[in-house]
Write a protein that holds these residues in place. Structure first.
Motif, short mmCIF file in Angstrom:
data_model
loop_
_atom_site.label_atom_id
_atom_site.label_comp_id
_atom_site.label_asym_id
_atom_site.label_seq_id
_atom_site.Cartn_x
_atom_site.Cartn_y
_atom_site.Cartn_z
N ARG A 250 -3.73 -33.63 -43.37
CA ARG A 250 -3.23 -35.22 -44.03
C ARG A 250 -4.24 -35.91 -44.22
O ARG A 250 -4.08 -36.96 -45.28
CB ARG A 250 -1.74 -35.38 -43.03
CG ARG A 250 -1.25 -36.71 -44.49
CD ARG A 250 -0.59 -35.81 -46.18
NE ARG A 250 -0.15 -36.50 -46.36
CZ ARG A 250 -0.14 -36.90 -47.88
NH1 ARG A 250 -0.59 -35.82 -48.50
NH2 ARG A 250 -0.21 -37.89 -48.22
N GLU B 228 -6.80 -35.48 -45.83
CA GLU B 228 -6.23 -35.17 -47.79
C GLU B 228 -6.29 -37.00 -47.86
O GLU B 228 -6.84 -37.08 -49.99
CB GLU B 228 -5.28 -35.07 -47.94
CG GLU B 228 -4.78 -33.49 -47.45
CD GLU B 228 -3.05 -33.10 -47.84
OE1 GLU B 228 -2.44 -33.82 -48.11
OE2 GLU B 228 -3.22 -31.79 -47.46
N LEU B 229 -5.63 -37.84 -47.08
CA LEU B 229 -5.92 -39.18 -47.42
C LEU B 229 -6.89 -40.07 -47.93
O LEU B 229 -7.66 -41.31 -48.01
CB LEU B 229 -5.32 -40.24 -47.18
CG LEU B 229 -3.26 -39.57 -47.38
CD1 LEU B 229 -2.61 -39.96 -45.98
CD2 LEU B 229 -2.73 -39.78 -48.65
N LEU C 90 -4.19 -45.30 -44.40
CA LEU C 90 -4.14 -45.37 -45.46
C LEU C 90 -4.25 -47.25 -45.16
O LEU C 90 -3.40 -47.52 -44.02
CB LEU C 90 -2.56 -45.43 -46.22
CG LEU C 90 -2.34 -44.22 -46.56
CD1 LEU C 90 -0.82 -44.38 -47.22
CD2 LEU C 90 -3.41 -43.95 -47.36
N TYR D 223 2.12 -50.46 -39.94
CA TYR D 223 2.66 -49.53 -40.65
C TYR D 223 4.25 -50.31 -40.45
O TYR D 223 4.32 -50.35 -39.67
CB TYR D 223 3.11 -48.26 -41.60
CG TYR D 223 1.94 -47.64 -41.08
CD1 TYR D 223 0.87 -47.74 -42.67
CD2 TYR D 223 0.57 -47.55 -40.51
CE1 TYR D 223 -0.31 -46.90 -42.50
CE2 TYR D 223 -0.62 -46.73 -41.18
CZ TYR D 223 -1.45 -46.87 -41.51
OH TYR D 223 -2.19 -46.57 -42.03
N SER E 24 6.73 -46.35 -49.27
CA SER E 24 5.37 -45.63 -49.82
C SER E 24 4.89 -44.41 -49.22
O SER E 24 4.70 -44.07 -48.34
CB SER E 24 5.60 -45.93 -51.30
OG SER E 24 4.90 -44.43 -51.93
N ARG E 25 4.12 -46.25 -48.42
CA ARG E 25 2.45 -45.61 -47.80
C ARG E 25 3.27 -45.33 -46.29
O ARG E 25 2.62 -44.32 -45.77
CB ARG E 25 2.33 -47.54 -47.27
CG ARG E 25 0.76 -47.47 -46.73
CD ARG E 25 0.84 -49.00 -46.82
NE ARG E 25 -0.26 -49.47 -45.58
CZ ARG E 25 -0.34 -49.61 -44.57
NH1 ARG E 25 0.56 -50.39 -44.39
NH2 ARG E 25 -1.60 -50.27 -43.55
N TRP E 26 4.19 -45.49 -45.54
CA TRP E 26 4.89 -45.20 -44.43
C TRP E 26 5.19 -43.15 -45.11
O TRP E 26 3.97 -42.39 -43.97
CB TRP E 26 6.25 -45.24 -44.00
CG TRP E 26 6.45 -45.01 -42.77
CD1 TRP E 26 7.18 -43.81 -42.27
CD2 TRP E 26 6.63 -45.65 -41.31
NE1 TRP E 26 7.41 -43.42 -41.09
CE2 TRP E 26 7.50 -44.75 -41.12
CE3 TRP E 26 5.59 -47.01 -40.69
CZ2 TRP E 26 6.78 -44.95 -39.37
CZ3 TRP E 26 6.28 -47.19 -39.48
CH2 TRP E 26 6.94 -46.61 -38.76
N ALA E 27 5.71 -43.21 -45.84
CA ALA E 27 6.09 -41.75 -46.39
C ALA E 27 5.03 -40.79 -46.83
O ALA E 27 4.39 -40.14 -46.35
CB ALA E 27 6.92 -41.15 -47.48
N ARG E 28 3.54 -41.70 -46.99
CA ARG E 28 1.52 -40.89 -47.60
C ARG E 28 1.98 -40.09 -45.63
O ARG E 28 0.88 -39.50 -45.99
CB ARG E 28 1.04 -41.54 -48.74
CG ARG E 28 2.34 -41.17 -49.80
CD ARG E 28 1.14 -42.74 -50.68
NE ARG E 28 -0.23 -41.35 -50.83
CZ ARG E 28 -1.18 -42.65 -51.10
NH1 ARG E 28 -1.46 -43.99 -50.80
NH2 ARG E 28 -2.45 -41.37 -51.54
N MET E 29 2.23 -40.86 -45.00
CA MET E 29 1.42 -40.89 -43.37
C MET E 29 1.80 -39.84 -42.82
O MET E 29 1.53 -39.74 -41.61
CB MET E 29 1.25 -42.04 -43.12
CG MET E 29 0.40 -43.17 -43.43
SD MET E 29 -1.50 -42.29 -43.53
CE MET E 29 -1.79 -43.32 -41.13
N SER F 299 8.29 -38.99 -39.27
CA SER F 299 9.85 -39.69 -40.05
C SER F 299 10.86 -40.64 -40.62
O SER F 299 11.20 -40.09 -38.59
CB SER F 299 10.06 -37.56 -40.98
OG SER F 299 10.32 -37.76 -40.37
#
Length: 167
Positions: free
Chosen positions: A91, A94-95, A99, A133, A142-147, A153
């Motif tokens: 992940r 990918e990022l 973030l 975060y 949203s930033r958290w969910a992307r991480m 979760s």
């Protein structure tokens, strides 16, 4: 008359500039720290300080569930990656790494996501990382969910907040 490239759109620039500024400041601080530590000038400004680049991609994730439970995990990516941390490493690849913060002045929905907080520190791509975060508004949620799965979760997520790196 020579042609110039088109300027970045305001949206693209708002994502790129803060990260570039953060990296430039980190590189300058690293160079200054090396100069103070050894008492001699560094070879070039902008190179990671000695010892940091050799650590590979290693992060420490400290998660606070907002109810007093704090969990700290270490994530090592690359050749030394553990099977349990492989999804988190993929992940982050990918990022492009952890973030960056939400840009100052960004309009965000005022939807509170919960009291959870997390701090990610360490080294990614040879550069020092220190990101916090939260779940205080729509942008931060949203930033958290992307991480995820680097960060767990949230408690209202599909796995009750259990999906996080092993101890």
């Amino acid at each position: 008359m020579p042609q110039t490239s088109a300027p970045l759109s305001p949206r693209a620039g708002s994502r790129i500039r803060p990260r570039l500024i953060r990296y430039a400041v980190a590189a300058a601080a690293a160079a200054a720290g090396t100069l103070l530590a050894v008492g001699q000038p560094v070879g070039a400004v902008g190179l990671p300080r000695p010892g940091v680049a050799g650590l590979g991609n290693q992060l420490t994730v400290t998660y606070d569930d907002g109810a007093g439970r704090v969990v700290t995990r270490t994530l090592t990516c690359g050749d030394a990656a553990t099977p349990d941390g492989r999804d988190a490493c993929l992940r982050l690849d990918e990022l492009g790494g952890p973030l960056a913060p939400v840009p100052a002045g960004q309009m965000c929905s005022m939807i509170y996501g919960g009291p959870q907080t997390a701090r990610v520190t360490g080294v990614w791509g040879g550069l020092p990382v220190d990101e916090t975060y939260r779940r205080t508004d729509g942008c931060e949620v949203s930033r958290w969910a992307r991480m995820v799965p680097v960060l767990p979760s949230p408690a209202d997520g599909m796995d009750g907040g259990r999906r996080m790196l092993p101890a």
